[in-house]
Design a protein around this motif. Structure first.
Motif, mmCIF file in Angstrom:
data_model
loop_
_atom_site.group_PDB
_atom_site.id
_atom_site.type_symbol
_atom_site.label_atom_id
_atom_site.label_comp_id
_atom_site.label_asym_id
_atom_site.label_seq_id
_atom_site.Cartn_x
_atom_site.Cartn_y
_atom_site.Cartn_z
ATOM 1 N N UNK A 126 73.880 -35.376 -61.040
ATOM 2 C CA UNK A 126 72.716 -36.245 -61.615
ATOM 3 C C UNK A 126 71.762 -35.785 -60.309
ATOM 4 N N UNK A 127 70.345 -36.034 -61.033
ATOM 5 C CA UNK A 127 69.083 -35.754 -60.081
ATOM 6 C C UNK A 127 68.186 -36.827 -60.296
ATOM 7 N N UNK A 128 67.477 -37.376 -59.348
ATOM 8 C CA UNK A 128 66.198 -38.324 -59.562
ATOM 9 C C UNK A 128 64.931 -37.142 -59.846
ATOM 10 N N UNK A 129 64.500 -37.253 -61.053
ATOM 11 C CA UNK A 129 63.683 -36.086 -61.544
ATOM 12 C C UNK A 129 62.024 -36.608 -61.469
ATOM 13 N N UNK A 130 62.000 -38.167 -61.489
ATOM 14 C CA UNK A 130 60.593 -38.446 -61.360
ATOM 15 C C UNK A 130 60.706 -39.792 -60.530
ATOM 16 N N UNK A 131 59.515 -39.959 -59.557
ATOM 17 C CA UNK A 131 59.578 -41.112 -58.778
ATOM 18 C C UNK A 131 58.594 -42.344 -59.484
#
Ligand SMILES: *[C@@H]1O[C@H](CO)[C@@H](O)[C@H](O)[C@H]1NC(C)=O
Ligand SMILES: *[C@@H]1O[C@H](CO)[C@@H](O)[C@H](O)[C@H]1NC(C)=O
Ligand SMILES: *[C@@H]1O[C@H](CO)[C@@H](O)[C@H](O)[C@H]1NC(C)=O
Length: 427
Positions: A126-131
């Motif tokens: 998983x990745x945090x793609x937007x803040x």
């Protein structure tokens, strides 16, 4: 990270799969009793919570990326391909939230989390793609190439005076390539009540529609709001329609316990008898006055004869209450041994210093580190806005969901090649 290894976690041998698993966290959780959350929140009613800085004491030592990974706890379900099993899986995926009132850490932009579970037969990234807005994307695949499970979640949090509501926007997709099938759905809304005074409790409500895109079958589930007398607490009810919209099954249960399936005729007959019985009861005895907090157990679930069990929750570990009410699966999410440390990228949630400090029971350090990381993130964003550098998601890209067509985040491959050069320094 070297201090973590000395933390005295107990390792036991699980004789079912002969794997070493963690059974407890290195330190018990800190008491929240002395803290007034009201002083922080009174100015913020109606605001989006992601814009409010909360003290770390209200957190649990997991990143939201790790919390998402808990969908995979009941992954064995996914090897059975019928819409009722997928529906039960969708319900089981929220079961880990039961009594989990701790807030997961907001992932930093570019943060990643991987989990490989040979024993359960999957790997996930998983990745945090937007803040702003915060969006987390995940992609899991069966090690036997039997399924692909992916999604992107945008948890929209709202503060409503006495409660915090989290609406999990985003689509969840399950693909079964061998059967050429694909299912999509969204999660119900989650609400944490009594955050100011009284006993904290969690409610899930709203409707969830699971669609089988190949056959046109549909499962409509309704997570019941608990209501004035708490009778409906935790209850989930629904039905399955075939392509011609004919009802073929009824489903019922509690998201905190179990789900059953039964044929519609049996369900309706039972419902009618049930209604009659409760009306008889009402006329002989006046119902009680309303109360602010419902009976937290709710009414017990009556199993209709002829029903089939689809899913049942696993018991929590005995020391769960001192561990943020974690499940056995959650307890293991920060596990960091030499083997894992040698392969994960430096952006992995396991390496986040604030989460590590909290897990080790050092609240002051956790708080300090959380502030430092948030400031570092702000500084990096400012830097980018000055130059022409745009943030590049590393492992996911934006695109239409292949089955539903609406905006989604899709895996770009490459992660498992383990070439992690040129990753941002986010910690
Ligand atoms: C854990 O569950 C109990 C109820 O069984 C609840 O009182 C407590 O607040 C919960 N703890 C957390 C951290 O959510
Ligand atoms: C911002 O840019 C400056 C100059 O290029 C650099 O020295 C600094 O490390 C950068 N800060 C962050 C947080 O990226
Ligand atoms: C796609 O799925 C989302 C979430 O379930 C839903 O809101 C949306 O209407 C769907 N779009 C289409 C085109 O079916």
């Amino acid at each position: 990270s070297s201090s973590r290894k000395k933390c005295g976690r107990k390792k036991i041998l699980n004789d079912r799969d002969h794997l070493n698993v963690w059974t407890s966290l290195p330190a018990p959780m800190f008491s929240r009793n002395d803290f007034s959350i009201w002083s922080i929140l009174r100015k913020c009613i109606g605001m989006e919570l992601s814009k409010i800085t909360m003290p770390v004491i209200f957190n649990e030592p997991l990143s939201f990326l790790q919390r998402l990974t808990e969908y995979m706890e009941h992954t064995k379900r996914m090897h059975v391909f019928s819409i009722q099993c997928v529906a039960a899986f969708a319900v089981s995926a929220v079961a880990s939230q039961w009594e989990r009132t701790g807030k997961p850490f907001n992932p930093l932009l570019g943060e990643t989390y991987e989990l490989v579970r040979d024993d359960l037969g999957f790997r996930l990234i998983s990745e945090q793609v937007s803040h702003h807005p915060p969006i987390s994307a995940f992609h899991a695949e069966g090690l036997q190439k039997d399924f692909v499970f992916h999604g992107s979640i945008y948890p929209k949090l709202k503060f409503w005076g006495k409660s915090v509501e989290a609406e999990p926007k985003g689509i969840i997709t399950l693909e079964l390539p061998k059967h050429n099938e694909a299912y999509t759905w969204t999660n119900p809304t989650c609400c944490v009540h009594n955050i100011i005074v009284g006993q904290l409790w969690i409610e899930q409500y709203g409707s969830v529609e699971v669609i089988n895109h190949r056959t046109g079958e549909k499962c409509c589930l309704s997570f019941k709001p608990c209501g004035l007398f708490g009778k409906e607490l935790h209850k989930v009810e629904g039905y399955i329609l075939d392509k011609s919209k004919k009802k073929v099954y009824n489903l019922y249960g509690k998201w905190t316990e179990c789900m059953y399936i039964v044929d519609p005729a049996t369900f309706e007959t039972h419902r009618k008898n049930d209604k009659k019985a409760s009306e008889d009861k009402k006329s002989s005895k006046q119902s009680s006055d309303s109360e602010e907090t419902p009976q937290l157990g709710g009414d017990s679930l009556e199993v209709i004869p002829g029903s089939q069990l689809l899913w049942r929750i696993a018991p929590r570990p005995v020391n769960s209450a001192q561990m943020y009410n974690f499940t056995t699966f959650a307890v293991q999410l920060n596990e960091l041994d030499k083997e894992i440390e040698a392969v994960i990228p430096k952006t992995d949630s396991r390496l986040r210093p604030d989460i590590q400090a909290m897990e080790n029971g050092d609240i002051d350090l956790a708080s300090e580190e959380k502030k430092r990381l948030e400031e570092k993130q702000r500084a990096a964003r400012k830097n980018r806005s000055k130059s022409d550098d745009e943030w590049k998601m590393r492992w996911f890209h934006q695109g239409p969901n292949p089955h539903n067509g609406s905006q989604d985040w899709l895996f770009s491959n490459g992660y498992w090649d383990r070439d992690y050069s040129q990753l941002p320094d986010i910690y």
